[in-house]
Design a protein around this motif. Structure first.
Motif, PDB file in Angstrom:
ATOM      1  N   ILE A 112       0.604  -1.156   0.023  1.00  0.00           N
ATOM      2  CA  ILE A 112       0.081   0.295   0.111  1.00  0.00           C
ATOM      3  C   ILE A 112       0.326   1.133  -0.364  1.00  0.00           C
ATOM      4  CG2 ILE A 112      -2.158   0.930   1.612  1.00  0.00           C
ATOM      5  CD1 ILE A 112      -2.639  -1.796   2.478  1.00  0.00           C
ATOM      6  N   VAL A 113       0.155   2.714  -1.004  1.00  0.00           N
ATOM      7  CA  VAL A 113       1.293   3.679  -0.511  1.00  0.00           C
ATOM      8  C   VAL A 113       0.258   5.038  -0.974  1.00  0.00           C
ATOM      9  CG1 VAL A 113       1.082   3.801  -3.233  1.00  0.00           C
ATOM     10  CG2 VAL A 113       3.323   4.759  -1.856  1.00  0.00           C
ATOM     11  N   THR A 114       0.785   5.810  -0.210  1.00  0.00           N
ATOM     12  CA  THR A 114      -0.167   6.696  -0.316  1.00  0.00           C
ATOM     13  C   THR A 114       1.299   8.572  -0.621  1.00  0.00           C
ATOM     14  OG1 THR A 114      -1.433   8.445   0.324  1.00  0.00           O
ATOM     15  CG2 THR A 114       0.027   7.566   1.894  1.00  0.00           C
ATOM     16  N   ILE A 166      -4.409   2.534   9.148  1.00  0.00           N
ATOM     17  CA  ILE A 166      -3.306   1.547   8.833  1.00  0.00           C
ATOM     18  C   ILE A 166      -2.121   1.186   8.946  1.00  0.00           C
ATOM     19  CG2 ILE A 166      -2.843   1.082   6.063  1.00  0.00           C
ATOM     20  CD1 ILE A 166      -4.674   2.987   4.919  1.00  0.00           C
ATOM     21  N   ASP A 167      -1.835   2.322   9.474  1.00  0.00           N
ATOM     22  CA  ASP A 167      -0.496   2.258  10.223  1.00  0.00           C
ATOM     23  C   ASP A 167      -0.536   0.563  11.183  1.00  0.00           C
ATOM     24  OD1 ASP A 167       2.937   2.103  10.642  1.00  0.00           O
ATOM     25  OD2 ASP A 167       1.665   2.954  13.377  1.00  0.00           O
ATOM     26  N   ASP A 168      -1.690   1.133  11.889  1.00  0.00           N
ATOM     27  CA  ASP A 168      -1.793  -0.067  13.005  1.00  0.00           C
ATOM     28  C   ASP A 168      -2.155  -1.590  13.072  1.00  0.00           C
ATOM     29  OD1 ASP A 168      -1.649   1.076  15.029  1.00  0.00           O
ATOM     30  OD2 ASP A 168      -3.487   2.425  15.410  1.00  0.00           O
ATOM     31  N   PHE A 197       0.216  -6.711   4.944  1.00  0.00           N
ATOM     32  CA  PHE A 197       0.398  -5.849   4.217  1.00  0.00           C
ATOM     33  C   PHE A 197       1.479  -4.825   5.014  1.00  0.00           C
ATOM     34  CE2 PHE A 197      -4.173  -7.678   3.745  1.00  0.00           C
ATOM     35  CZ  PHE A 197      -4.544  -7.342   3.022  1.00  0.00           C
ATOM     36  N   VAL A 198       1.639  -3.833   3.515  1.00  0.00           N
ATOM     37  CA  VAL A 198       2.774  -2.929   3.988  1.00  0.00           C
ATOM     38  C   VAL A 198       1.935  -1.516   3.346  1.00  0.00           C
ATOM     39  CG1 VAL A 198       4.885  -2.298   3.796  1.00  0.00           C
ATOM     40  CG2 VAL A 198       4.909  -4.759   3.925  1.00  0.00           C
ATOM     41  N   LEU A 199       2.576  -0.505   4.601  1.00  0.00           N
ATOM     42  CA  LEU A 199       2.475   0.807   4.340  1.00  0.00           C
ATOM     43  C   LEU A 199       3.659   0.982   4.096  1.00  0.00           C
ATOM     44  CD1 LEU A 199       0.443   2.702   3.637  1.00  0.00           C
ATOM     45  CD2 LEU A 199       0.085   3.456   6.272  1.00  0.00           C
TER      46      LEU A 199
END
Length: 303
Positions: free
Chosen positions: A154-156, A173-175, A183-185
Motif C-alpha cells: 500500500i502507498v500514499t 493503516i499503520d496499526d 500488508f505493508v504501508l
C-alpha cells in the motif's frame, strides 16, 4: 501571447501548484507563447496563481494596479486551486479572499467541476468561469514492475503534514499492518512522526518519485476537500488501483464511485478483499492540460 504568472518556480520536492507553474513555463513556450515573472509593458494575460504575495510572487492588488494604471487591455485570469475549502475549519480567510477578488478579475479557471461548485455555493462573484483539470508528466509517472514480496504493498504520498491530508486513516493503516503482516504501508512525504509499523520515505520528486510510487499494488488517499489532487493523478498515471475517501472532494470523481471508501471499516473490507480493480480515468499529460489553458486564454482575449 505573453503571459505573466505571479508565482516563481521552486526546485525540489514541492506541492502540486509548483508542478503547474513549471508545466506552464515549459509547455506554453513550446506552443509558441511566452511566460514571464515580470510585469512588462506588453503583457496579454495575467495568470493569478495565488491572490496573496510571498517571496515567490506578487499579490493580486499589484496585478490589478498594473491593469488600471499601465495596461488596461490586459486580461486577468485566476486559476482557482489551492484554498482552505473548509479543511482548516476556523481559518476560512483564503476562501473568502478568492471570492472577494473574483469580481475584479476577467475570468476564473477552476481545476475541477467540484471546486467550481464549491465556490458557486459560497457566493462566487465572478461571471466568466471555466474548468480545466491538472495534467501529469507521463515521462515520470507510468506503470512499472511491482515489488515482489508476496505482500500487498500500500502507498500514499503528501507534501503537507496537515491533519486534513488523512493522517487519521493512515495511522489506522499503520496499526493494521502490524497485525496483518501480508500488508505493508509506505508513506512518502512529510509525515508527523506517528508511524510505527510503516515504511516512511522522505519527500522525493521527479523520476525518483515516479519509480518509487509505481512499485506498489494499491494506493489509498484519505485526504479531504481536494481540488484536483496531483497525488491521485500521479497514482492513476502509474496504473495503481487508487481509492479515495468519501470526503475527498474532486478525488471522488477522479477515482470513480467504485473506488470510494466511506470510513475505516469500509476501507478494511476493501483491503481484505484483495480485489483491486484499476480505475477508468486516464489523466491528461501536462502538454494537453496547458494546451487547454492557452485555448481559454485566447478565448478570453477575443471576448
Amino acid at each position: 501571447m505573453k503571459i505573466f504568472i505571479n508565482r516563481k518556480i521552486v526546485e525540489g520536492p514541492w506541492g502540486g501548484g509548483n508542478k503547474f507553474v513549471k508545466a506552464l513555463f515549459k509547455n506554453a513556450a513550446e506552443l509558441g507563447h511566452q511566460v514571464v515573472n515580470t510585469l512588462d509593458s506588453d503583457i496579454d494575460i495575467i495568470h493569478i496563481h495565488d491572490v496573496h504575495s510571498d517571496s515567490l510572487g506578487v499579490d493580486a492588488n499589484v496585478c490589478l494596479r498594473y491593469k488600471h494604471e499601465h495596461n488596461p487591455s490586459v486580461k486577468i485570469v485566476h486559476r482557482v486551486n489551492d484554498m482552505d475549502l473548509g479543511r482548516y475549519g476556523a481559518v476560512p480567510w483564503r476562501d473568502n479572499a478568492y471570492i472577494h477578488f473574483s469580481e475584479y478579475f476577467d475570468a476564473s479557471i477552476f481545476v475541477s467541476d467540484w471546486t467550481k461548485q464549491f465556490f458557486l455555493n459560497k457566493g462566487w462573484k465572478g461571471r466568466n468561469n471555466h474548468v480545466a483539470t491538472n495534467g501529469i508528466d507521463k515521462e515520470i509517472f507510468y506503470p512499472s514492475e511491482k515489488i515482489k514480496n508476496d505482500k500487498i504493498n500500500i502507498v500514499t504520498h503528501h507534501w503537507s503534514a496537515n491533519e486534513g491530508k488523512g493522517f487519521a486513516i493512515y495511522e489506522k493503516i499503520d496499526d493494521f499492518v502490524k497485525t496483518n503482516p501480508k500488508f505493508v504501508l509506505t508513506y512518502i512525504g512529510r509525515d508527523r512522526g506517528t508511524f510505527k509499523n510503516s515504511v516512511v520515505v522522505s519527500p522525493i520528486h521527479g523520476h525518483e518519485l515516479g519509480r518509487e510510487l509505481a512499485k506498489h499494488d494499491v494506493y489509498i488517499s484519505a485526504s479531504e476537500y481536494e481540488n484536483c489532487p496531483n497525488h491521485i493523478l500521479e497514482s492513476l498515471a502509474c496504473k495503481i488501483p487508487t481509492y479515495a475517501c468519501l470526503e475527498g472532494g474532486a478525488s471522488v470523481g477522479l477515482v470513480g464511485k467504485d473506488h470510494v471508501f466511506k470510513n475505516w471499516d469500509h476501507l478494511k473490507e476493501i483491503l481484505y478483499s484483495r480485489d483491486y480493480v484499476m480505475n477508468n480515468y486516464d489523466p491528461p499529460s501536462w502538454r494537453e492540460a496547458i494546451t487547454e489553458y492557452c485555448k481559454i486564454y485566447e478565448k478570453i482575449l477575443g471576448a
